[in-house]
Motif scaffolding. Structure first.
Motif, mmCIF file in Angstrom:
data_model
loop_
_atom_site.group_PDB
_atom_site.id
_atom_site.type_symbol
_atom_site.label_atom_id
_atom_site.label_comp_id
_atom_site.label_asym_id
_atom_site.label_seq_id
_atom_site.Cartn_x
_atom_site.Cartn_y
_atom_site.Cartn_z
ATOM 1 N N HIS A 240 -79.953 52.371 29.800
ATOM 2 C CA HIS A 240 -79.702 50.952 28.836
ATOM 3 C C HIS A 240 -79.177 49.787 29.757
ATOM 4 O O HIS A 240 -78.651 49.909 30.684
ATOM 5 C CB HIS A 240 -78.891 51.187 27.722
ATOM 6 N N ALA A 247 -78.343 52.659 22.902
ATOM 7 C CA ALA A 247 -78.524 53.951 23.524
ATOM 8 C C ALA A 247 -77.795 55.119 22.813
ATOM 9 O O ALA A 247 -78.475 56.062 22.719
ATOM 10 C CB ALA A 247 -77.915 53.938 24.921
ATOM 11 N N LEU A 281 -84.110 49.746 27.204
ATOM 12 C CA LEU A 281 -83.661 51.046 26.499
ATOM 13 C C LEU A 281 -84.876 51.961 27.442
ATOM 14 O O LEU A 281 -85.808 51.789 27.121
ATOM 15 C CB LEU A 281 -83.620 51.002 25.226
#
Length: 292
Positions: A240, A247, A281
């Motif tokens: 992330h 996350a 992400l």
């Protein structure tokens, strides 16, 4: 060190520093220039911390990355060869960087100088913690007693099953990188569209889908995993760009749906983050293949 050979990778693997140490990996730090100052990207963030990096990116900082130089490889590899160690290099995707080509040159030159040693360079076709997961699994293969050739061959096969799914929060970083045109980026931002991206079989980052809003994008990553994940899942990595809560939300979905034995969360380092921005992400796991 385990056995008689070294596993060397570069810092774009984005592994937690402690895990890299536990796995007895040798790490070549790549470099970036942020607002005119050069930094080495160490896994422990000793020259530039991850939060500090993303704070600067949010403020409009200008980050430029560069591939590894051959002297960096020489500086790490030659002392190891002099100690009688063989070296397996597992390197950042050639589809995203010239780092692999540099590693080949280093392996060739040092192979001529140390002909009694084995030096193998593998293009992982992976990035960020996808590269990190491949390297970590290779290190576990080494710890189980496999030879350097066996681990090299395993990595060459497994790399096409190492699945990468990304989403980004700021489309303007994709526009800067030439992956979106300006009009698409502006419209997508206005509508809250979040792309779903993949590192494909050629090791290149490609746009394969989209979701409306951040939560839908997070769910889309888990949905993609459902399409080709092998079961049972042993290890899943999540990286992330300074968005730990997202996350953790993704980790919750993954644990609920796939019950992996291990989930590791870590930062997307500055070398990758310079191209994706804060809020990136990503999800990584072994699948049946990498096809979208």
């Amino acid at each position: 060190m385990n056995n008689d050979y070294i596993i060397l990778t570069d810092s774009s693997c984005d592994l937690p520093a402690q895990l890299a140490e536990e796995l007895e990996l040798t790490i070549l730090p790549l470099t970036l220039t942020l607002d005119g100052r050069e930094y080495a990207n160490h896994l422990d963030g000793r020259e530039i911390g991850f939060e500090a990096f993303y704070d600067r990116m949010r403020e409009g900082g200008n980050a430029v990355t560069s591939a590894a130089n051959i002297q960096g490889y020489f500086g790490l590899m030659e002392p190891l060869l002099q100690q009688g160690k063989d070296i397996l290099l597992l390197v950042f995707s050639s589809g995203l960087s010239s780092t692999y080509q540099t590693s080949l040159l280093a392996a060739e030159e040092l192979g001529e100088k140390y002909p009694e040693r084995k030096i193998y360079a593998v293009d992982t076709l992976c990035a960020s913690m996808g590269q990190g997961l491949l390297v970590a699994l290779a290190a576990r293969q080494r710890a189980a007693g496999r030879t350097i050739e066996e681990v090299r061959d395993w990595a060459l096969e497994a790399r096409q099953r190492l699945c990468h799914w990304f989403t980004v929060d700021d489309l303007m970083f994709l526009k800067r990188g030439g992956r979106l045109n300006a009009a698409t980026a502006l419209v997508g931002t206005a509508l809250g569209i979040k792309p779903v991206l993949q590192v494909n079989q050629e090791g290149k980052l490609v746009n394969v889908g989209k979701a409306r809003g951040r939560q839908a994008a997070i769910a889309a990553l888990a949905d993609r995993m459902a399409e080709n994940a092998v079961t049972p899942q042993e290890t899943v990595f999540i990286s992330h760009g300074d968005c730990l809560e997202d996350a953790k939300a993704l980790e919750k979905l993954v644990r609920q749906r796939f019950a992996p034995k291990e989930v590791v969360i870590s930062y997307v380092g500055p070398v990758i983050g310079a191209h994706t921005g804060a809020g990136v992400l990503a999800l990584f796991y072994l699948g049946a293949d990498r096809k979208a």
